[in-house]
Design an enzyme around this catalytic site. Structure first.
Site, short mmCIF file in Angstrom:
data_model
loop_
_atom_site.label_atom_id
_atom_site.label_comp_id
_atom_site.label_asym_id
_atom_site.label_seq_id
_atom_site.Cartn_x
_atom_site.Cartn_y
_atom_site.Cartn_z
N CYS A 77 41.44 -1.27 -17.86
CA CYS A 77 40.44 -1.44 -17.91
C CYS A 77 39.76 -1.20 -16.76
CB CYS A 77 39.55 -2.17 -18.81
SG CYS A 77 40.61 -5.07 -17.52
N HIS A 116 39.51 -8.80 -17.59
CA HIS A 116 38.79 -7.56 -18.48
C HIS A 116 37.41 -7.17 -17.33
CE1 HIS A 116 38.16 -4.42 -20.99
NE2 HIS A 116 36.40 -4.69 -21.58
N ASP A 131 31.80 0.53 -22.24
CA ASP A 131 33.21 0.28 -22.51
C ASP A 131 33.99 0.81 -23.25
OD1 ASP A 131 35.09 -1.53 -21.57
OD2 ASP A 131 35.25 -3.25 -22.68
#
Length: 291
Positions: A77, A116, A131
């Site tokens: 991420c 994250h 995302d």
């Protein structure tokens, strides 16, 4: 393809569009954003071969572009979201990063770290979550932050954003969090992660979080090999040596045993370019985990 972008980094814009397979005329609209996210989720794999193999995970723009766009490798991420923010900005979007806490498959007794990183895009008077890099549960469409509590369909699962304090978790474990992202899986809404779209992110917070994720012996990303990619009709997930492909028809499973198995899976199913992963070393380390 129209090569005139509102941003300043035309090279990054062109590299990003080429990597995800966008070849139409470009304009920074919501419709285009939807296309970009779906293409990203189906072209750039989520994964952690670097941290799993004990390698560094740099976050500078040159390294991210080289790894994810030119070498056609995977990333997790922090890599995806930093690159996304830079790429979307170069394409004329208003994009920012935000940190979140992960609650997927866990009911913590203490507040989890902000591990994250997501991207929030402002367009046409609304904010959207962009995302495509939450592994096997990445939303494959932008999600409106003004439709709190409403079901939002994607090409894969339905999602919704709810107030974090309505997630059913102990409020003491939701420090600083405003919204919880949930996905509907097998008829049930499950918590994925929480974030606050108004909370600025300091560069050093990202560096520290990335350092922990990529180096700590307690990190999932140093303990296990994790890979994921969406296809138009399915999700492909790998944990260590077990591949699961989830589709509307059901789930199929495959076990990778040899370096050639890993190479074929990475380069055929995950569309990664050859020559950048040591599959012999990778297969050997995975085998050591399973003894």
């Amino acid at each position: 393809m129209n090569n005139v972008y509102a941003g300043t980094d035309h090279t990054l814009a062109e590299r990003y569009l080429a990597r995800i397979g966008f070849h139409d005329n470009f304009s920074p609209t919501l419709s285009t954003l939807q296309t970009l996210l779906f293409l990203h989720a189906t072209h750039i794999p989520f994964g952690n071969t670097a941290s799993f193999m004990g390698e560094a995970v740099p976050l500078d723009s040159e390294h991210l572009q080289n790894k994810l766009l030119l070498q056609q490798r995977e990333g997790y991420c922090f890599e995806h979201s930093l690159l996304i923010q830079q790429a979307l900005s170069s394409l004329g979007y208003n994009a920012i990063n935000r940190l979140g806490r992960v609650y997927f498959m866990t009911t913590p007794e203490e507040t989890p770290a902000q591990s994250h990183l997501v991207t929030v895009v402002s367009i046409e008077g609304e904010n959207y979550l962009y995302d495509p890099n939450f592994g096997g549960m990445s939303p494959t469409a932008p999600l409106s932050l003004s439709r709190i509590g409403q079901i939002q369909e994607t090409p894969h699962e339905p999602y919704r954003l709810i107030p974090a304090d309505a997630s059913g978790l102990n409020p003491d474990t939701l420090t600083g969090m405003r919204f919880m992202l949930q996905a509907k899986v097998l008829g049930e809404w499950i918590n994925l992660y929480a974030f606050d779209p108004e909370q600025p992110v300091a560069t050093n917070d990202v560096k520290v979080a990335n350092w922990y994720i990529s180096t700590s012996p307690d990190s999932l990303f140093t303990q296990h090999l994790l890979m994921a990619l969406a296809t138009p009709n399915a999700r492909i997930n790998l944990m260590d040596n077990t591949v699961k492909i989830h589709s509307r028809e059901g789930t199929t499973q495959q076990v990778l045993e040899t370096p050639e198995d890993f190479k074929n899976f990475f380069e055929t199913h995950l569309n990664m370019a050859s020559g950048h992963v040591d599959y012999q070393a990778l297969a050997t380390k995975v085998a050591g985990l399973l003894k």
